[in-house]
Design a protein around this motif. Structure first.
Motif, PDB file in Angstrom:
ATOM      1  N   SER A  82      20.356 114.096  48.588  1.00  0.00           N
ATOM      2  CA  SER A  82      20.304 115.094  49.452  1.00  0.00           C
ATOM      3  C   SER A  82      19.929 114.732  50.766  1.00  0.00           C
ATOM      4  O   SER A  82      20.290 114.970  51.809  1.00  0.00           O
ATOM      5  N   LYS A  83      18.614 113.937  50.764  1.00  0.00           N
ATOM      6  CA  LYS A  83      17.864 113.342  51.856  1.00  0.00           C
ATOM      7  C   LYS A  83      18.757 112.456  52.336  1.00  0.00           C
ATOM      8  O   LYS A  83      18.902 112.226  53.513  1.00  0.00           O
ATOM      9  N   SER A  84      19.251 111.537  51.630  1.00  0.00           N
ATOM     10  CA  SER A  84      20.256 110.475  52.227  1.00  0.00           C
ATOM     11  C   SER A  84      21.609 111.092  52.740  1.00  0.00           C
ATOM     12  O   SER A  84      22.036 110.761  53.819  1.00  0.00           O
ATOM     13  N   LEU A  85      22.231 112.191  52.293  1.00  0.00           N
ATOM     14  CA  LEU A  85      23.307 112.747  52.565  1.00  0.00           C
ATOM     15  C   LEU A  85      22.939 113.501  53.952  1.00  0.00           C
ATOM     16  O   LEU A  85      23.836 113.215  54.965  1.00  0.00           O
ATOM     17  N   ALA A  86      21.907 114.070  54.206  1.00  0.00           N
ATOM     18  CA  ALA A  86      21.712 114.726  55.428  1.00  0.00           C
ATOM     19  C   ALA A  86      21.642 113.721  56.388  1.00  0.00           C
ATOM     20  O   ALA A  86      21.949 113.857  57.806  1.00  0.00           O
ATOM     21  N   SER A  87      20.825 112.691  56.319  1.00  0.00           N
ATOM     22  CA  SER A  87      20.482 111.604  57.143  1.00  0.00           C
ATOM     23  C   SER A  87      21.971 110.922  57.513  1.00  0.00           C
ATOM     24  O   SER A  87      22.125 110.773  58.847  1.00  0.00           O
ATOM     25  N   ALA A  88      22.802 110.652  56.778  1.00  0.00           N
ATOM     26  CA  ALA A  88      24.126 110.036  56.989  1.00  0.00           C
ATOM     27  C   ALA A  88      24.936 110.851  57.740  1.00  0.00           C
ATOM     28  O   ALA A  88      25.634 110.640  58.824  1.00  0.00           O
ATOM     29  N   VAL A  97      21.855 108.970  61.143  1.00  0.00           N
ATOM     30  CA  VAL A  97      20.674 108.313  61.205  1.00  0.00           C
ATOM     31  C   VAL A  97      20.161 107.629  59.827  1.00  0.00           C
ATOM     32  O   VAL A  97      19.270 107.623  59.378  1.00  0.00           O
ATOM     33  N   SER A  98      21.289 107.528  58.923  1.00  0.00           N
ATOM     34  CA  SER A  98      20.946 106.960  57.560  1.00  0.00           C
ATOM     35  C   SER A  98      20.244 105.468  57.525  1.00  0.00           C
ATOM     36  O   SER A  98      19.540 105.217  56.630  1.00  0.00           O
ATOM     37  N   ASN A  99      20.621 104.851  58.483  1.00  0.00           N
ATOM     38  CA  ASN A  99      19.924 103.474  58.522  1.00  0.00           C
ATOM     39  C   ASN A  99      18.438 103.612  58.750  1.00  0.00           C
ATOM     40  O   ASN A  99      17.576 102.757  58.280  1.00  0.00           O
ATOM     41  N   ASP A 141      10.442 102.157  45.415  1.00  0.00           N
ATOM     42  CA  ASP A 141      11.548 103.361  45.609  1.00  0.00           C
ATOM     43  C   ASP A 141      12.679 102.763  44.465  1.00  0.00           C
ATOM     44  O   ASP A 141      13.015 101.648  44.251  1.00  0.00           O
ATOM     45  N   ALA A 142      13.648 103.811  44.570  1.00  0.00           N
ATOM     46  CA  ALA A 142      14.845 103.615  43.852  1.00  0.00           C
ATOM     47  C   ALA A 142      15.441 102.390  44.195  1.00  0.00           C
ATOM     48  O   ALA A 142      15.688 102.194  45.418  1.00  0.00           O
ATOM     49  N   PRO A 143      15.945 101.507  43.386  1.00  0.00           N
ATOM     50  CA  PRO A 143      16.757 100.268  43.639  1.00  0.00           C
ATOM     51  C   PRO A 143      17.969 100.541  44.414  1.00  0.00           C
ATOM     52  O   PRO A 143      18.653 101.768  44.196  1.00  0.00           O
ATOM     53  N   ALA A 144      18.625  99.847  45.396  1.00  0.00           N
ATOM     54  CA  ALA A 144      19.636  99.857  45.975  1.00  0.00           C
ATOM     55  C   ALA A 144      20.938 100.399  45.314  1.00  0.00           C
ATOM     56  O   ALA A 144      21.752 101.347  45.618  1.00  0.00           O
ATOM     57  N   GLU A 145      21.211  99.960  43.780  1.00  0.00           N
ATOM     58  CA  GLU A 145      22.236 100.185  43.225  1.00  0.00           C
ATOM     59  C   GLU A 145      22.358 101.557  42.810  1.00  0.00           C
ATOM     60  O   GLU A 145      23.393 102.106  41.912  1.00  0.00           O
ATOM     61  N   THR A 146      21.319 102.426  42.975  1.00  0.00           N
ATOM     62  CA  THR A 146      21.569 103.694  42.543  1.00  0.00           C
ATOM     63  C   THR A 146      21.411 104.774  43.778  1.00  0.00           C
ATOM     64  O   THR A 146      21.129 105.860  43.430  1.00  0.00           O
ATOM     65  N   GLU A 147      21.635 104.173  44.915  1.00  0.00           N
ATOM     66  CA  GLU A 147      21.689 105.070  46.136  1.00  0.00           C
ATOM     67  C   GLU A 147      23.400 105.001  46.568  1.00  0.00           C
ATOM     68  O   GLU A 147      23.952 104.276  47.053  1.00  0.00           O
ATOM     69  N   PRO A 148      23.900 106.331  46.244  1.00  0.00           N
ATOM     70  CA  PRO A 148      25.444 106.184  46.384  1.00  0.00           C
ATOM     71  C   PRO A 148      25.762 106.053  47.883  1.00  0.00           C
ATOM     72  O   PRO A 148      26.985 105.744  48.245  1.00  0.00           O
ATOM     73  N   LEU A 149      24.787 106.348  48.907  1.00  0.00           N
ATOM     74  CA  LEU A 149      25.143 106.431  50.180  1.00  0.00           C
ATOM     75  C   LEU A 149      24.468 105.145  51.109  1.00  0.00           C
ATOM     76  O   LEU A 149      24.443 105.296  52.232  1.00  0.00           O
ATOM     77  N   LEU A 150      24.077 104.300  50.382  1.00  0.00           N
ATOM     78  CA  LEU A 150      23.206 103.410  51.044  1.00  0.00           C
ATOM     79  C   LEU A 150      23.878 102.557  51.876  1.00  0.00           C
ATOM     80  O   LEU A 150      23.663 102.195  53.025  1.00  0.00           O
ATOM     81  N   HIS A 151      25.439 102.515  51.668  1.00  0.00           N
ATOM     82  CA  HIS A 151      26.198 101.669  52.595  1.00  0.00           C
ATOM     83  C   HIS A 151      26.600 102.472  54.146  1.00  0.00           C
ATOM     84  O   HIS A 151      27.109 102.010  54.932  1.00  0.00           O
TER      85      HIS A 151
END
Length: 631
Positions: free
Chosen positions: A100-106, A110-112, A123-133
């Motif tokens: 939810s935090k990453s979605l709001a930032s995306a 400002v997700s970067n 923190d959670a590894p990259a492969e578990t963040e659906p919106l990392l890209h």
């Protein structure tokens, strides 16, 4: 600007390596540089379009932002909708809060910044963040917000020196990235000021500050060199190589490829203009949007159950391409066609409403603490360790340096005790996670601690520009503290890798020659995923072997090699792996429903106490040599 098919083809060359790299297809070790190619393309197209409109007096900020919104947001918000539904189904409470935090930032472009701020070691590894890209979209969207204003200002204040001003900005951005890369590679990776030079390369080409080749020979030479640089980065690069080296190869290569067809299509441009290549380029934006969430949910939720690894990868790639085509055909194209007929006010209003709605939904998810009612109580209890904070037991910021800005508290962490034996624990986070358990199990010992993130216990050569905490700490420990103070034992511990063995061997020679009693604590069992997540999956899927199947291979063998290396140098070896794993089975819980480890390898407080209790007997009296310790 005039349409160029070769640039769509270059988009294909950018997105396919990213797709294959993320999907785990062998042979693309530098595939992540596709993002850098996208940055150069964006800088070229956007600044070229703005420059042309400013020159003929037709540029409008409202029209520019309207077109960017219609180009980016419809497909992006559709991906948000589907990904959010999958997150609600698959994400554990802690994961849903992070999502939810990453979605709001995306949604706020400002997700970067969000991922740069939250990319801590634990923190959670990259492969578990659906919106990392979406971090790269954040970079581009911030660029879109700023660059038209800068170009308008430059053309009004110093029209004849606009190119020079942009060149100076690019040089400043690159210099800043170079300087900060010695201190914080995370910021260099995610943040726009340190990526701006890549976009500026394309911009400088579009405004003709960088000259384009004129003759056939020079065009083909330019395109050929550019293609070699890009392919070299993709096929011969590595995520362990210096980041600026990789981004420079890809960005310069992409700039040369675009430049080669500025004045007529080069040979490389003709190859990139082939219809199949152009087709992939046309759907590249949607392909980039969709591939990563599908890969993440396959890893964490098992979207494609029951298929082999190779088949799963091929299926994910095919599904990603199929969804990307649908998104391009039925979302991207229809909305882009509305650019002329829809007023800027309507577009801005709808975009603002959508962003506000996303923020409100994210707020509800956070207020509901990740909606734990979706899962059984035992799963929620185990999964809560995904948010475990190890700072207290690691003594972060004092005795464990988690960032390069922190300094060791020598008075607290390395104070000698005249009444007790003094042991010094040195290494990385896998040394820090043992301190609490060993000190609890051996209260008769003064266990000192000098540890830092990703810090192998060995002296490194450093440059004057190097401000990393690890080299400074190791220089202090080995060349200052141990030279001027006597300790009873020095304990070296780390998440040892095969490439660490030669350096460890040299370090042991030096320490043993000084008459020091050296103990090396070997690696612990690790997993290809966070252990609490794997344990929760075992319950949810009624499959008790998930965690054991996800053990990182090769650690048991490395443990044996380390034992031989250490004992051959006259030091003592203790197998942390053997304290946890016996007869092919590894302990996964410390007690009750408390996982032994809170991520892929680090011990919880209870796990540290249990491992410390098992290791402590080997420190009783005269420490047993490795050949006296049972396997």
């Amino acid at each position: 600007m005039k349409y160029r098919a070769d640039i769509d083809g270059l988009r294909a060359l950018a997105v396919l390596p990213v797709l294959f790299y993320h999907a785990g297809v062998p042979g693309f070790p530098g595939g992540f540089v596709g993002v850098d190619i996208f940055f150069v393309i964006s800088g070229y197209l956007i600044c070229g379009m703005i420059d042309g409109d400013i020159r003929d007096g037709s540029f409008s900020l409202a029209r520019f932002y309207k077109r960017r919104i219609l180009r980016i947001l419809p497909a992006l918000f559709l991906m948000f909708l589907v990904t959010s539904a999958l997150a609600y189904l698959y994400c554990l409470p802690v994961e849903l809060e992070d999502y939810s935090k990453s979605l709001a930032s995306a949604a706020g472009s400002v997700s970067n910044v969000y991922f740069a701020a939250t990319a801590g070691y634990f923190d959670a590894p990259a492969e578990t963040e659906p919106l990392l890209h979406t971090w790269s979209l954040g970079v581009e969207e911030q660029f879109y917000l700023i660059v038209p204003l800068l170009m308008l200002l430059a053309w009004r204040v110093a029209p004849k020196r606009a190119g020079l001003l942009f060149a100076a900005a690019a040089a400043l951005s690159f210099a800043a990235a170079f300087a900060i890369s010695y201190r914080n590679t995370t910021f260099v990776f995610y943040l726009t000021p340190f990526r701006a030079w890549e976009l500026a390369l394309g911009a400088l080409l579009s405004i003709k500050f960088i000259p384009a080749p004129r003759t056939e020979f020079s065009k083909n030479l330019c395109g050929g060199i550019g293609m070699l640089l890009v392919l070299g980065a993709i096929f011969l690069g590595s995520s362990s190589a210096p980041l600026l080296l990789m981004t420079s190869l890809a960005s310069i290569g992409a700039t040369l490829i675009i430049a080669s067809s500025e004045r007529g299509t080069s040979a490389v441009g003709k190859w990139l203009s082939l219809r199949p290549v152009v087709f992939v380029g046309l759907i590249s934006y949607s392909l980039y949007l969709w591939h990563w969430p599908l890969i993440v949910f396959q890893r964490t939720g098992g979207l494609l159950a029951g298929s082999s690894g190779a088949l799963t990868k091929l299926t994910l790639i095919a599904v990603s391409i199929g969804i990307a085509w649908l998104s391009w055909k039925f979302v991207e194209m229809p909305f882009r066609s509305k650019a002329r007929d829809t007023s800027a006010g309507v577009v801005f209003g709808i975009a603002s409403t959508a962003m506000t709605s996303v923020a409100a939904l994210c707020g509800l998810a956070l207020m509901a603490s990740g909606a734990p009612f979706r899962f059984p109580e035992r799963v929620v209890a185990i999964a809560s360790y995904l948010a475990y904070d190890p700072s207290l037991t690691f003594r972060s910021g004092h005795c464990y340096l988690a960032t390069n800005r922190q300094q060791l508290d020598v008075q607290t962490c390395m104070k000698l005790d005249v009444k007790r034996p003094n042991y010094l624990l040195v290494g990385d986070s896998h040394a820090a996670h043992l301190w609490f358990g060993l000190s609890s199990a051996m209260p008769e010992v003064n266990l000192m601690q000098a540890t830092a993130s990703a810090c192998r216990p060995a002296v490194e050569r450093t440059s004057l520009l190097d401000s990393r905490a690890c080299p400074r700490l190791m220089q202090f420990v080995f060349n200052d503290f141990l030279v001027n103070h006597r300790v009873d034992k020095i304990l070296l511990a780390a998440s040892w890798k095969d490439e660490d063995i030669p350096g460890l061997s040299d370090t042991l020679e030096t320490l043993v020659s000084r008459g020091l009693d050296v103990v090396v604590l070997g690696p612990i069992v690790e997993y290809d995923g966070a252990l609490p997540r794997l344990l929760a999956d075992e319950i949810l899927r009624d499959s008790p072997s998930i965690a054991s199947a996800m053990r990182t291979p090769g650690i048991a063998k490395r443990d044996r090699v380390l034992r031989r290396t250490v004992t051959a140098k006259g030091a003592t070896y203790l197998s942390v792996y053997d304290s946890v794993c016996r007869d092919g089975r590894c302990d996964e819980f410390a007690e009750g429903d408390i996982p032994l480890q809170f991520d892929a390898g680090h011990l919880t407080a209870e796990g540290s106490v249990e491992v410390g209790r098992r290791l402590a007997p080997f420190f009783g009296g005269k420490l047993a040599r490795a050949d006296d310790v049972s396997n």
